[in-house]
Scaffold this motif. Structure first.
Motif, PDB file in Angstrom:
ATOM      1  N   SER A 205     -57.021  11.274  18.788  1.00 14.86           N
ATOM      2  CA  SER A 205     -58.077  10.493  18.434  1.00 14.86           C
ATOM      3  C   SER A 205     -57.895   9.057  18.202  1.00 14.86           C
ATOM      4  O   SER A 205     -58.447   7.974  18.189  1.00 14.86           O
ATOM      5  N   ARG A 206     -56.446   8.640  18.747  1.00 17.90           N
ATOM      6  CA  ARG A 206     -55.879   7.122  18.551  1.00 17.90           C
ATOM      7  C   ARG A 206     -56.396   6.476  19.808  1.00 17.90           C
ATOM      8  O   ARG A 206     -56.046   7.037  20.863  1.00 17.90           O
ATOM      9  N   ARG A 207     -57.286   5.369  19.565  1.00 18.04           N
ATOM     10  CA  ARG A 207     -57.610   4.496  20.683  1.00 18.04           C
ATOM     11  C   ARG A 207     -56.565   3.413  20.991  1.00 18.04           C
ATOM     12  O   ARG A 207     -56.204   3.280  22.202  1.00 18.04           O
ATOM     13  N   GLU A 208     -56.006   3.004  19.863  1.00 21.75           N
ATOM     14  CA  GLU A 208     -55.190   1.521  19.926  1.00 21.75           C
ATOM     15  C   GLU A 208     -53.885   1.898  19.477  1.00 21.75           C
ATOM     16  O   GLU A 208     -53.848   2.674  18.538  1.00 21.75           O
ATOM     17  N   LEU A 209     -52.898   1.153  20.020  1.00 21.65           N
ATOM     18  CA  LEU A 209     -51.356   1.054  19.447  1.00 21.65           C
ATOM     19  C   LEU A 209     -51.633   0.583  17.769  1.00 21.65           C
ATOM     20  O   LEU A 209     -52.398  -0.482  17.667  1.00 21.65           O
TER      21      LEU A 209
ATOM     22  N   SER B  81     -44.242   3.863  23.733  1.00 21.30           N
ATOM     23  CA  SER B  81     -44.901   2.504  23.167  1.00 21.30           C
ATOM     24  C   SER B  81     -45.392   2.658  21.720  1.00 21.30           C
ATOM     25  O   SER B  81     -45.212   1.978  20.829  1.00 21.30           O
ATOM     26  N   LEU B  82     -46.083   4.079  21.595  1.00 21.81           N
ATOM     27  CA  LEU B  82     -46.571   4.262  20.472  1.00 21.81           C
ATOM     28  C   LEU B  82     -45.510   4.513  19.297  1.00 21.81           C
ATOM     29  O   LEU B  82     -45.516   3.889  18.109  1.00 21.81           O
ATOM     30  N   ARG B  83     -44.216   5.162  19.509  1.00 14.52           N
ATOM     31  CA  ARG B  83     -43.353   5.341  18.580  1.00 14.52           C
ATOM     32  C   ARG B  83     -42.632   4.156  18.345  1.00 14.52           C
ATOM     33  O   ARG B  83     -42.176   3.865  17.047  1.00 14.52           O
TER      34      ARG B  83
ATOM     35  N   GLU C  90     -46.083  -6.969  21.337  1.00 18.32           N
ATOM     36  CA  GLU C  90     -47.086  -6.892  21.952  1.00 18.32           C
ATOM     37  C   GLU C  90     -46.894  -6.824  23.501  1.00 18.32           C
ATOM     38  O   GLU C  90     -47.772  -6.276  24.225  1.00 18.32           O
ATOM     39  N   ALA C  91     -45.726  -7.004  23.970  1.00 22.39           N
ATOM     40  CA  ALA C  91     -45.487  -6.637  25.566  1.00 22.39           C
ATOM     41  C   ALA C  91     -44.738  -5.228  25.742  1.00 22.39           C
ATOM     42  O   ALA C  91     -44.330  -5.121  26.880  1.00 22.39           O
ATOM     43  N   LEU C  92     -44.792  -4.376  24.615  1.00 18.38           N
ATOM     44  CA  LEU C  92     -43.889  -3.125  24.880  1.00 18.38           C
ATOM     45  C   LEU C  92     -44.853  -2.447  25.991  1.00 18.38           C
ATOM     46  O   LEU C  92     -44.022  -1.607  26.378  1.00 18.38           O
TER      47      LEU C  92
ATOM     48  N   ALA D 214     -55.286   4.361  29.382  1.00 21.64           N
ATOM     49  CA  ALA D 214     -55.377   3.909  28.082  1.00 21.64           C
ATOM     50  C   ALA D 214     -56.498   3.023  27.792  1.00 21.64           C
ATOM     51  O   ALA D 214     -57.118   3.188  26.678  1.00 21.64           O
ATOM     52  N   ALA D 215     -56.598   1.979  28.547  1.00 25.21           N
ATOM     53  CA  ALA D 215     -57.693   1.048  28.320  1.00 25.21           C
ATOM     54  C   ALA D 215     -58.985   2.012  28.209  1.00 25.21           C
ATOM     55  O   ALA D 215     -59.916   1.355  27.634  1.00 25.21           O
ATOM     56  N   ARG D 216     -59.253   2.819  29.027  1.00 23.00           N
ATOM     57  CA  ARG D 216     -60.457   3.433  29.239  1.00 23.00           C
ATOM     58  C   ARG D 216     -60.712   4.598  28.277  1.00 23.00           C
ATOM     59  O   ARG D 216     -61.767   4.751  27.620  1.00 23.00           O
TER      60      ARG D 216
END
Length: 426
Positions: A406-410, A339-341, A140-142, A284-286
């Protein structure tokens, strides 16, 4: 700071703070060496463009030679020992350069050997560092942890490369390399304070190394999002290295500028990386994690086309502005892409996933350096800069054509052992 933000902050973890300070020392040394080593070749050994290109290629060739098996080895080893051993090796290798210079025994062959072996140590340090981070801070902290690390790298670019130019100008390039050795030694000593409770997951020793390497390759190349991240980053590194390999020759020989000017130009690029890293989380949040990477790539990557306009006076400022913008895009991509990978990879595959990425990304650096040296000999420094800038300008295309856009969230944490199945399903 809200309670949930505080709970997910990597700074709450003492071992992360220790790793961060050690990495600060290591990064400062690396960035001083980034300026000093090629200038040792240019100023002290009178190297040609082709030789400078070959030297730059050797610095990353190790990732092509041992990058993939290094990931499997790191998955079987204690990460703290890997990091300490890598830093001690880099300290000893870099110290040999000023010693040989003082003894009037420094040769281009010696310098090439040091660069190649230092690259081998860096393979293990980079793979081990990125693999241990999720275990230190939790999944969660990545994003926060990676934002801190990329920001650190950017600040180190600014301070280290700026200081490297000054050290070369006032103390000579070989003496500046000695600073690199001392910084790596200090990093190794600091890493001894990292706790031993964060261990890599147990790996079956009877599993063949070839099988483990293949699992890592399938995980990355069989997943559309990971594959796009790897291809975009590889193209980015290719373009950056083509440009960077020619800059010492351009500044010192063709434009007659000082080593400090070269260090300042590279430091300005670090400012761009820092800016991009700090903007990554709010953007990324927006916009979403994937869309942010695509939008910043489309808007900022073409700014690299300003870099070949470099010259004395206004051309230097214009090129610097283009370099800052293109590096800002890289700062954002590093935070969100890494972070995604990491979130898409189970703990048991982290070493091999990171090694596969480093193999492709740093392999692109080796190819870029060799190609830059070849083009520099055949078509000249200026034309080579245009080639590198063009590669940077189009590097976002793999992401644009992938599901990442199109990815919004991890993604949620991957269950252990799911990597190969997930890759095959994509």
């Amino acid at each position: 700071m809200h309670n949930d933000e505080r709970a997910s902050s990597p700074w709450r973890v003492r071992d992360f703070r220790t790793l961060f300070t050690a990495t600060t020392l290591s990064q400062l040394g690396t960035n001083v060496g980034y300026v000093a080593v090629p200038l040792v070749a240019v100023a002290a050994l009178d190297a040609s463009p082709g030789q400078v290109g070959a030297l730059a290629a050797l610095s990353t060739l190790a990732f092509l030679l041992i990058g993939l098996p290094a990931g499997a080895w790191v998955d079987r080893m204690r990460h703290r020992r890997v990091l300490i051993g890598a830093d001690l090796a880099r300290a000893a290798l870099n110290a040999s350069v000023p010693i040989a210079w003082w003894l009037d025994a420094l040769t281009l062959g010696h310098l090439c050997t040091v660069v190649l072996l230092t690259g081998c140590a860096t393979v293990f340090f980079d793979v081990g560092s990125q693999s241990t981070l999720p275990q230190l801070v939790g999944r969660e902290a990545l994003v926060g942890a990676n934002a801190a690390v990329v920001s650190l790298q950017a600040v180190s670019n600014i301070a280290g490369r700026g200081a490297g130019g000054g050290l070369v100008q006032f103390l000579t390039a070989p003496v500046a390399v000695l600073f690199t050795a001392v910084a790596h030694l200090a990093s190794a000593l600091r890493l001894t304070a990292v706790g031993t409770r964060h261990q890599p997951p147990a790996q079956p020793r009877e599993t063949r190394l070839r099988t483990q390497i293949a699992e890592g390759l399938r995980h990355v190349l069989g997943n559309a999002e990971l594959r796009a991240l790897a291809l975009t980053a590889a193209l980015t590194n290719l373009g950056v290295q083509i440009v960077n390999t020619m800059l010492p020759l351009l500044f010192v020989r063709e434009l007659g500028l000082s080593a400090s000017a070269l260090g300042l130009f590279w430091a300005v690029g670090g400012l761009g990386v820092l800016l991009g890293a700090r903007c990554a989380r709010p953007l990324a949040a927006r916009l979403g994690h994937g869309r942010t990477q695509v939008v910043t790539g489309l808007l900022l990557a073409p700014a690299a086309l300003l870099v070949p306009l470099i010259g004395r006076g206004p051309g230097l400022w214009l090129a610097g502005a283009g370099w800052v913008l293109s590096m800002a895009r890289i700062g954002t991509a590093n935070v969100l892409g890494v972070s995604l990978r990491q979130r898409m990879t189970p703990d048991a595959l982290l070493g091999r996933m990171n090694a596969t990425f480093r193999f492709m990304l740093t392999g692109a650096l080796a190819v870029g350096a060799a190609l830059s040296g070849l083009l520099g000999e055949l078509v000249g420094v200026s034309a080579t800069l245009w080639v590198g800038a063009a590669v940077l300008a189009v590097s976002v295309l793999p992401l644009l054509l992938s599901p990442v856009r199109s990815r919004r969230e991890l993604p949620q944490r991957q269950p252990e052992g799911s990597a190969v199945t997930e890759a095959a399903r994509t």
